[in-house]
Write an enzyme that holds these catalytic residues in place. Structure first.
Site, PDB file in Angstrom:
ATOM      1  N   ARG A 118      -7.333   3.431  11.513  1.00 44.39           N
ATOM      2  CA  ARG A 118      -6.800   2.272  10.762  1.00 44.39           C
ATOM      3  C   ARG A 118      -5.459   1.769  11.287  1.00 44.39           C
ATOM      4  O   ARG A 118      -4.701   1.134  10.557  1.00 44.39           O
ATOM      5  CB  ARG A 118      -6.689   2.583   9.272  1.00 44.39           C
ATOM      6  CG  ARG A 118      -8.028   2.900   8.663  1.00 44.39           C
ATOM      7  CD  ARG A 118      -7.997   2.927   7.166  1.00 44.39           C
ATOM      8  NE  ARG A 118      -9.318   3.266   6.685  1.00 44.39           N
ATOM      9  CZ  ARG A 118      -9.791   4.514   6.627  1.00 44.39           C
ATOM     10  NH1 ARG A 118      -9.048   5.528   7.001  1.00 44.39           N
ATOM     11  NH2 ARG A 118     -11.006   4.741   6.199  1.00 44.39           N
ATOM     12  N   LYS A 140      -2.784 -11.184  19.112  1.00 43.75           N
ATOM     13  CA  LYS A 140      -4.239 -11.333  18.974  1.00 43.75           C
ATOM     14  C   LYS A 140      -4.892 -10.290  19.870  1.00 43.75           C
ATOM     15  O   LYS A 140      -4.544 -10.168  21.049  1.00 43.75           O
ATOM     16  CB  LYS A 140      -4.678 -12.709  19.462  1.00 43.75           C
ATOM     17  CG  LYS A 140      -4.546 -13.806  18.454  1.00 43.75           C
ATOM     18  CD  LYS A 140      -5.439 -14.935  18.942  1.00 43.75           C
ATOM     19  CE  LYS A 140      -4.962 -16.278  18.592  1.00 43.75           C
ATOM     20  NZ  LYS A 140      -5.691 -17.328  19.316  1.00 43.75           N
ATOM     21  N   GLU A 182      -2.078 -21.002  32.936  1.00 39.87           N
ATOM     22  CA  GLU A 182      -1.553 -20.853  31.566  1.00 39.87           C
ATOM     23  C   GLU A 182      -0.104 -21.368  31.511  1.00 39.87           C
ATOM     24  O   GLU A 182       0.335 -21.877  30.480  1.00 39.87           O
ATOM     25  CB  GLU A 182      -1.618 -19.396  31.088  1.00 39.87           C
ATOM     26  CG  GLU A 182      -3.019 -18.864  30.806  1.00 39.87           C
ATOM     27  CD  GLU A 182      -3.627 -19.326  29.457  1.00 39.87           C
ATOM     28  OE1 GLU A 182      -3.009 -20.114  28.719  1.00 39.87           O
ATOM     29  OE2 GLU A 182      -4.761 -18.875  29.170  1.00 39.87           O
ATOM     30  N   LYS A 224       5.440 -19.516  24.273  1.00 36.88           N
ATOM     31  CA  LYS A 224       4.495 -18.771  23.445  1.00 36.88           C
ATOM     32  C   LYS A 224       5.225 -18.059  22.311  1.00 36.88           C
ATOM     33  O   LYS A 224       4.782 -18.064  21.161  1.00 36.88           O
ATOM     34  CB  LYS A 224       3.723 -17.764  24.304  1.00 36.88           C
ATOM     35  CG  LYS A 224       2.769 -16.961  23.443  1.00 36.88           C
ATOM     36  CD  LYS A 224       1.462 -16.721  24.073  1.00 36.88           C
ATOM     37  CE  LYS A 224       0.485 -16.131  23.081  1.00 36.88           C
ATOM     38  NZ  LYS A 224      -0.729 -15.667  23.642  1.00 36.88           N
ATOM     39  N   GLU A 234      -2.208 -18.380  13.283  1.00 34.96           N
ATOM     40  CA  GLU A 234      -2.923 -19.561  13.768  1.00 34.96           C
ATOM     41  C   GLU A 234      -3.500 -20.422  12.656  1.00 34.96           C
ATOM     42  O   GLU A 234      -4.695 -20.707  12.618  1.00 34.96           O
ATOM     43  CB  GLU A 234      -4.035 -19.129  14.737  1.00 34.96           C
ATOM     44  CG  GLU A 234      -4.478 -20.269  15.634  1.00 34.96           C
ATOM     45  CD  GLU A 234      -5.382 -19.788  16.773  1.00 34.96           C
ATOM     46  OE1 GLU A 234      -4.937 -18.949  17.566  1.00 34.96           O
ATOM     47  OE2 GLU A 234      -6.512 -20.266  16.844  1.00 34.96           O
ATOM     48  N   ARG A 238      -0.016 -22.868  16.168  1.00 36.05           N
ATOM     49  CA  ARG A 238      -0.486 -21.942  17.215  1.00 36.05           C
ATOM     50  C   ARG A 238      -1.777 -22.415  17.878  1.00 36.05           C
ATOM     51  O   ARG A 238      -2.071 -22.046  19.023  1.00 36.05           O
ATOM     52  CB  ARG A 238      -0.663 -20.535  16.625  1.00 36.05           C
ATOM     53  CG  ARG A 238      -0.994 -19.531  17.697  1.00 36.05           C
ATOM     54  CD  ARG A 238      -0.962 -18.112  17.227  1.00 36.05           C
ATOM     55  NE  ARG A 238      -1.423 -17.282  18.303  1.00 36.05           N
ATOM     56  CZ  ARG A 238      -1.219 -15.988  18.426  1.00 36.05           C
ATOM     57  NH1 ARG A 238      -0.548 -15.349  17.502  1.00 36.05           N
ATOM     58  NH2 ARG A 238      -1.679 -15.319  19.452  1.00 36.05           N
ATOM     59  N   ASN A 242      -4.309 -23.230  22.340  1.00 34.92           N
ATOM     60  CA  ASN A 242      -5.716 -23.242  22.762  1.00 34.92           C
ATOM     61  C   ASN A 242      -6.065 -24.482  23.577  1.00 34.92           C
ATOM     62  O   ASN A 242      -7.242 -24.730  23.840  1.00 34.92           O
ATOM     63  CB  ASN A 242      -6.643 -23.163  21.543  1.00 34.92           C
ATOM     64  CG  ASN A 242      -6.509 -21.843  20.828  1.00 34.92           C
ATOM     65  OD1 ASN A 242      -6.109 -20.857  21.439  1.00 34.92           O
ATOM     66  ND2 ASN A 242      -6.786 -21.824  19.542  1.00 34.92           N
ATOM     67  N   HIS A 245      -8.795 -24.378  26.040  1.00 33.63           N
ATOM     68  CA  HIS A 245      -9.539 -23.134  25.806  1.00 33.63           C
ATOM     69  C   HIS A 245     -10.899 -23.347  25.140  1.00 33.63           C
ATOM     70  O   HIS A 245     -11.785 -22.510  25.286  1.00 33.63           O
ATOM     71  CB  HIS A 245      -8.713 -22.157  24.962  1.00 33.63           C
ATOM     72  CG  HIS A 245      -7.628 -21.472  25.752  1.00 33.63           C
ATOM     73  ND1 HIS A 245      -6.622 -22.183  26.390  1.00 33.63           N
ATOM     74  CD2 HIS A 245      -7.392 -20.173  26.029  1.00 33.63           C
ATOM     75  CE1 HIS A 245      -5.820 -21.339  27.005  1.00 33.63           C
ATOM     76  NE2 HIS A 245      -6.257 -20.110  26.803  1.00 33.63           N
ATOM     77  N   HIS A 249     -13.379 -21.509  27.224  1.00 35.32           N
ATOM     78  CA  HIS A 249     -14.120 -20.332  26.729  1.00 35.32           C
ATOM     79  C   HIS A 249     -15.628 -20.564  26.839  1.00 35.32           C
ATOM     80  O   HIS A 249     -16.383 -19.646  27.177  1.00 35.32           O
ATOM     81  CB  HIS A 249     -13.788 -20.063  25.250  1.00 35.32           C
ATOM     82  CG  HIS A 249     -12.476 -19.351  25.061  1.00 35.32           C
ATOM     83  ND1 HIS A 249     -11.909 -19.178  23.831  1.00 35.32           N
ATOM     84  CD2 HIS A 249     -11.641 -18.771  25.943  1.00 35.32           C
ATOM     85  CE1 HIS A 249     -10.775 -18.508  23.966  1.00 35.32           C
ATOM     86  NE2 HIS A 249     -10.586 -18.261  25.235  1.00 35.32           N
ATOM     87  N   HIS A 262     -10.424 -16.125  33.673  1.00 37.14           N
ATOM     88  CA  HIS A 262     -10.050 -16.829  32.441  1.00 37.14           C
ATOM     89  C   HIS A 262      -9.150 -18.050  32.732  1.00 37.14           C
ATOM     90  O   HIS A 262      -9.386 -19.153  32.234  1.00 37.14           O
ATOM     91  CB  HIS A 262      -9.362 -15.862  31.479  1.00 37.14           C
ATOM     92  CG  HIS A 262      -8.812 -16.544  30.267  1.00 37.14           C
ATOM     93  ND1 HIS A 262      -9.623 -17.131  29.322  1.00 37.14           N
ATOM     94  CD2 HIS A 262      -7.534 -16.777  29.861  1.00 37.14           C
ATOM     95  CE1 HIS A 262      -8.876 -17.680  28.384  1.00 37.14           C
ATOM     96  NE2 HIS A 262      -7.603 -17.482  28.690  1.00 37.14           N
TER      97      HIS A 262
HETATM   98  N1  GLY Z   1      -2.758 -11.400  22.656  1.00 38.53           N
HETATM   99  C1  GLY Z   1      -2.829 -12.762  22.960  1.00 38.53           C
HETATM  100  C2  GLY Z   1      -2.377 -13.628  21.880  1.00 38.53           C
HETATM  101  O1  GLY Z   1      -1.992 -13.184  20.828  1.00 38.53           O
HETATM  102  O2  GLY Z   1      -2.398 -14.840  22.037  1.00 38.53           O
END
Ligand code: GLY
Length: 361
Positions: A118, A140, A182, A224, A234, A238, A242, A245, A249, A262
């Site tokens: 956990r 993320k 990026e 960032k 997000e 945020r 993307n 993306h 993606h 990527h």
């Molecule tokens: N780990 C990538 C992000 O949070 O965008």
């Protein structure tokens, strides 16, 4: 050695950027008196593992867990295997996971840290440009499903990020350029000065001139950091990260994560998003031309053959009717972008067709 502190819901974490960090990492107070587990690929371990292990006192060296390289391995079965290995090794809640590698390793290790017992701590040690400017920051974490990229995951910020810029020298040209896309994205959505730097210093950047590169990396990290601090989960701003993306993606997924890195998929996705921005009158032709030229100047981008329907299906936006399914990030000028809802399918289709024409082998 620039250090940035990022606020998150789980505390503040430092991001340290600089040369030769890995060779002293084991002496850092964050590693003291905790069982450390190093997660990496055989190739990255071959490049940087020994130096990293040697930085620890002999009795405290991390146990090394290896995973195969590549986005196609960013899957739940690898997470289960790693979790079993941790359990067999007797790892408890005080375990500290160290993610050494690119974005795939960072995302998987972060996700494993989020769910093992956990939640345990994780430190990101990104070794690719893309991971240093993007994937290691923001919290993320996750893995891919056959149905799409990053569909299973969690927000689990690291307790620290150490981006050793010396590791960038070991990247192939292709991997290095993939990371730069990026950086270009960050310039387009938020930082016109960064965009101009990328536009005007191409030769030096591609030659990996350390001074110019440090400016590019730290400016991208700052973009960032500021955005994720304001909108960690997000719900608004945020989403701008993307940019490129949504379609990027979809291309990765439709090509089974094999043809494009990527960053390259994001570059193609940005070209389509710029086109969509012009088609829907959010962006001038002049700014779109400037942004597209910079993206192409950091190419070449690998070509591929797909049909528009395959890309739409892979984006998951061909049949869904939720608000999110018709939401796209569009550029409004160099240095600004917005989230646009209710995007008409016809314009999206047109932008994808134009992209596929250019990408065709
Ligand atoms: N780990 C990538 C992000 O949070 O965008």
């Amino acid at each position: 050695m620039p250090v940035l502190r990022i606020r998150s819901s789980q505390g503040v974490y430092p991001v340290t950027l600089g040369a030769n960090l890995l060779s002293s990492i084991g002496k850092h107070r964050l590693m003291a008196s905790r069982p450390c587990f190093l997660i990496t690929t055989p190739r990255v371990f071959g490049l940087h593992g020994e130096a990293l292990l040697r930085s620890f006192p002999r009795s405290k060296r991390p146990v090394v867990l290896l995973v195969p390289e590549g986005e196609q391995h960013k899957r739940l079965r690898i997470i289960e295997r790693l979790a079993s290995e941790l359990a067999e090794l007797g790892a408890h809640r005080d375990a500290l996971l160290l993610a050494l590698g690119g974005g795939v390793i960072g995302d998987m290790t972060g996700f494993l840290a989020a769910i093992y017992q956990r939640g345990v701590d994780c430190i990101q040690l990104p070794t690719t440009l893309l991971a240093q400017v993007d994937a290691s920051i923001g919290g993320k974490t996750g893995v891919n499903l056959p149905e799409g990229k990053n569909l299973v995951g969690s927000f689990h910020p690291p307790i620290a990020v150490f981006a050793d810029t010396t590791t960038l020298a070991t990247l192939s040209d292709r991997e290095f350029r993939a990371g730069l896309f990026e950086c270009i994205k960050s310039g387009i959505i938020r930082d016109p000065a960064l965009f101009r730097l990328l536009e005007s210093q191409r030769e030096k950047i591609l030659a990996r001139d350390p001074k110019v590169l440090e400016r590019v990396v730290s400016a991208t990290v700052r973009v960032k950091a500021k955005i994720v601090e304001r909108d960690e989960h997000e719900s608004g701003e945020r989403m701008l990260l993307n940019f490129g993306h949504t379609i990027g993606h979809a291309l990765e997924s439709a090509l089974h994560y094999k043809t494009l890195l990527h960053g390259e998929a994001v570059a193609w996705g940005m070209l389509a998003a710029l086109n969509l921005s012009v088609l829907t009158k959010h962006l001038s032709q002049a700014d779109a031309g400037r942004a597209s030229s910079v993206i192409r100047a950091y190419g070449p981008l690998p070509k591929f053959s797909l049909a528009a329907d395959e890309v739409l299906a892979a984006s998951g936006r061909d049949k869904k009717h939720s608000a999110a399914a018709s939401r796209y990030i569009l550029a409004t000028k160099i240095g600004d972008a917005k989230v646009v809802s209710n995007m008409p399918q016809s314009e999206v289709r047109q932008a994808i067709r134009t992209l596929l024409q250019e990408a065709k082998r």
